[in-house]
Write a protein that holds these residues in place. Sequence first.
Motif, PDB file in Angstrom:
ATOM      1  N   ASP A   1      36.769  35.554  59.690  1.00 58.98           N
ATOM      2  CA  ASP A   1      36.449  37.441  61.051  1.00 58.98           C
ATOM      3  C   ASP A   1      37.906  38.076  61.276  1.00 58.98           C
ATOM      4  O   ASP A   1      37.539  39.030  62.581  1.00 58.98           O
ATOM      5  N   GLY A   2      39.150  37.374  60.888  1.00 58.37           N
ATOM      6  CA  GLY A   2      39.918  37.647  60.813  1.00 58.37           C
ATOM      7  C   GLY A   2      40.481  39.250  60.534  1.00 58.37           C
ATOM      8  O   GLY A   2      39.694  39.764  60.664  1.00 58.37           O
ATOM      9  N   PRO A   3      41.468  39.985  61.454  1.00 57.07           N
ATOM     10  CA  PRO A   3      41.519  40.881  60.863  1.00 57.07           C
ATOM     11  C   PRO A   3      41.229  41.890  59.473  1.00 57.07           C
ATOM     12  O   PRO A   3      41.509  43.288  59.445  1.00 57.07           O
ATOM     13  N   ALA A   4      42.176  40.813  58.708  1.00 59.67           N
ATOM     14  CA  ALA A   4      41.854  41.627  57.177  1.00 59.67           C
ATOM     15  C   ALA A   4      40.970  41.139  57.054  1.00 59.67           C
ATOM     16  O   ALA A   4      40.113  42.303  55.995  1.00 59.67           O
ATOM     17  N   GLY A   5      39.790  40.864  57.976  1.00 60.73           N
ATOM     18  CA  GLY A   5      38.291  40.739  57.225  1.00 60.73           C
ATOM     19  C   GLY A   5      38.015  39.883  55.966  1.00 60.73           C
ATOM     20  O   GLY A   5      37.531  40.617  54.409  1.00 60.73           O
ATOM     21  N   THR A   6      38.742  39.208  55.735  1.00 57.09           N
ATOM     22  CA  THR A   6      38.872  38.415  54.248  1.00 57.09           C
ATOM     23  C   THR A   6      37.671  38.448  53.360  1.00 57.09           C
ATOM     24  O   THR A   6      37.278  37.814  54.015  1.00 57.09           O
ATOM     25  N   ALA A   7      37.382  38.368  52.013  1.00 58.88           N
ATOM     26  CA  ALA A   7      36.297  38.291  51.581  1.00 58.88           C
ATOM     27  C   ALA A   7      35.648  36.445  50.988  1.00 58.88           C
ATOM     28  O   ALA A   7      36.570  36.191  51.188  1.00 58.88           O
ATOM     29  N   GLY A   8      34.661  36.282  51.360  1.00 56.46           N
ATOM     30  CA  GLY A   8      33.863  35.133  51.338  1.00 56.46           C
ATOM     31  C   GLY A   8      33.821  34.356  50.036  1.00 56.46           C
ATOM     32  O   GLY A   8      33.097  35.632  48.823  1.00 56.46           O
ATOM     33  N   LEU A   9      33.479  33.642  49.433  1.00 61.48           N
ATOM     34  CA  LEU A   9      33.164  33.413  48.005  1.00 61.48           C
ATOM     35  C   LEU A   9      32.066  33.624  48.051  1.00 61.48           C
ATOM     36  O   LEU A   9      31.840  34.091  46.679  1.00 61.48           O
ATOM     37  N   ALA A  10      30.840  34.230  48.314  1.00 61.79           N
ATOM     38  CA  ALA A  10      29.840  34.629  47.916  1.00 61.79           C
ATOM     39  C   ALA A  10      29.868  35.923  47.812  1.00 61.79           C
ATOM     40  O   ALA A  10      29.134  37.103  46.769  1.00 61.79           O
ATOM     41  N   GLN A  11      30.525  36.474  48.536  1.00 62.08           N
ATOM     42  CA  GLN A  11      30.817  37.716  48.744  1.00 62.08           C
ATOM     43  C   GLN A  11      31.874  38.262  47.754  1.00 62.08           C
ATOM     44  O   GLN A  11      31.982  39.469  46.112  1.00 62.08           O
ATOM     45  N   LEU A  12      33.177  37.183  47.081  1.00 62.02           N
ATOM     46  CA  LEU A  12      33.824  37.375  45.916  1.00 62.02           C
ATOM     47  C   LEU A  12      33.441  36.743  44.684  1.00 62.02           C
ATOM     48  O   LEU A  12      33.303  37.824  43.099  1.00 62.02           O
ATOM     49  N   ALA A  13      31.526  36.402  44.227  1.00 65.86           N
ATOM     50  CA  ALA A  13      31.116  36.158  43.799  1.00 65.86           C
ATOM     51  C   ALA A  13      30.285  37.193  43.167  1.00 65.86           C
ATOM     52  O   ALA A  13      30.087  37.686  42.357  1.00 65.86           O
ATOM     53  N   GLU A  14      29.609  37.685  43.982  1.00 62.57           N
ATOM     54  CA  GLU A  14      28.893  39.016  43.762  1.00 62.57           C
ATOM     55  C   GLU A  14      29.466  40.290  43.448  1.00 62.57           C
ATOM     56  O   GLU A  14      29.278  41.137  42.912  1.00 62.57           O
ATOM     57  N   MET A  15      31.213  40.395  44.033  1.00 57.10           N
ATOM     58  CA  MET A  15      31.593  41.163  43.023  1.00 57.10           C
ATOM     59  C   MET A  15      31.918  41.018  41.830  1.00 57.10           C
ATOM     60  O   MET A  15      32.128  42.442  41.040  1.00 57.10           O
ATOM     61  N   LEU A  16      32.096  40.138  41.408  1.00 60.01           N
ATOM     62  CA  LEU A  16      32.386  38.878  39.403  1.00 60.01           C
ATOM     63  C   LEU A  16      31.259  39.916  39.667  1.00 60.01           C
ATOM     64  O   LEU A  16      31.325  40.180  37.930  1.00 60.01           O
ATOM     65  N   ARG A  17      30.555  40.099  39.624  1.00 58.24           N
ATOM     66  CA  ARG A  17      28.881  39.595  39.328  1.00 58.24           C
ATOM     67  C   ARG A  17      28.755  41.318  38.764  1.00 58.24           C
ATOM     68  O   ARG A  17      28.248  41.742  37.312  1.00 58.24           O
ATOM     69  N   THR A  18      29.310  41.844  39.430  1.00 57.06           N
ATOM     70  CA  THR A  18      28.794  43.192  39.232  1.00 57.06           C
ATOM     71  C   THR A  18      30.045  43.664  37.975  1.00 57.06           C
ATOM     72  O   THR A  18      30.427  44.337  37.411  1.00 57.06           O
ATOM     73  N   GLU A  19      31.691  43.199  38.560  1.00 54.15           N
ATOM     74  CA  GLU A  19      32.194  43.852  37.197  1.00 54.15           C
ATOM     75  C   GLU A  19      31.900  43.108  35.774  1.00 54.15           C
ATOM     76  O   GLU A  19      32.051  43.576  35.109  1.00 54.15           O
ATOM     77  N   VAL A  20      31.485  42.200  35.193  1.00 49.13           N
ATOM     78  CA  VAL A  20      30.386  41.234  34.382  1.00 49.13           C
ATOM     79  C   VAL A  20      30.214  42.364  34.131  1.00 49.13           C
ATOM     80  O   VAL A  20      29.322  42.909  32.970  1.00 49.13           O
ATOM     81  N   HIS A  21      28.630  42.501  35.064  1.00 49.65           N
ATOM     82  CA  HIS A  21      27.723  43.488  33.785  1.00 49.65           C
ATOM     83  C   HIS A  21      28.023  44.982  33.538  1.00 49.65           C
ATOM     84  O   HIS A  21      27.707  45.410  32.946  1.00 49.65           O
ATOM     85  N   ARG A  22      29.235  45.596  34.548  1.00 55.25           N
ATOM     86  CA  ARG A  22      30.095  46.759  33.979  1.00 55.25           C
ATOM     87  C   ARG A  22      30.624  46.774  33.183  1.00 55.25           C
ATOM     88  O   ARG A  22      30.427  47.748  32.300  1.00 55.25           O
ATOM     89  N   PHE A  23      31.033  45.369  33.363  1.00 56.40           N
ATOM     90  CA  PHE A  23      31.730  45.363  31.745  1.00 56.40           C
ATOM     91  C   PHE A  23      30.838  45.088  30.291  1.00 56.40           C
ATOM     92  O   PHE A  23      31.198  45.873  29.027  1.00 56.40           O
ATOM     93  N   LEU A  24      30.346  44.525  30.430  1.00 53.94           N
ATOM     94  CA  LEU A  24      29.057  44.006  29.452  1.00 53.94           C
ATOM     95  C   LEU A  24      27.932  45.316  28.838  1.00 53.94           C
ATOM     96  O   LEU A  24      28.005  45.020  27.356  1.00 53.94           O
ATOM     97  N   VAL A  25      28.126  45.663  29.965  1.00 54.55           N
ATOM     98  CA  VAL A  25      27.567  47.539  29.535  1.00 54.55           C
ATOM     99  C   VAL A  25      28.229  48.184  29.164  1.00 54.55           C
ATOM    100  O   VAL A  25      27.932  49.370  27.792  1.00 54.55           O
ATOM    101  N   THR A  26      29.246  48.583  29.377  1.00 59.31           N
ATOM    102  CA  THR A  26      30.327  49.452  28.447  1.00 59.31           C
ATOM    103  C   THR A  26      30.984  48.660  27.082  1.00 59.31           C
ATOM    104  O   THR A  26      30.699  49.600  25.952  1.00 59.31           O
TER     105      THR A  26
END
Length: 66
Positions: free
Chosen positions: A37-62
């Motif tokens: 909850d700090g000023p930097a708004g660090t991403a948690g593991l759940a959010q990072l996992a979702e970002m990774l899933r999105t990027e992998v999906h985009r890579f596979l589609v391409t």
Amino acid sequence: MQSAASDAVQVLEAVTTNLREMYNLVSGISAAVDGGDGPAGTAGLAQLAEMLRTEVHRFLVTARQS
């Protein structure tokens, strides 16, 4: 009788200490999963996992379109 009561108090104090330590660990795990909850708004593991899933999906589609 007094000795038994003293022993019971010691056990309860030890249990209380362990519960406090467990609470701190659970809080740390929760912060890691959900993010800070700090000023930097660090991403948690759940959010990072979702970002990774999105990027992998985009890579596979391409890759499949090539």
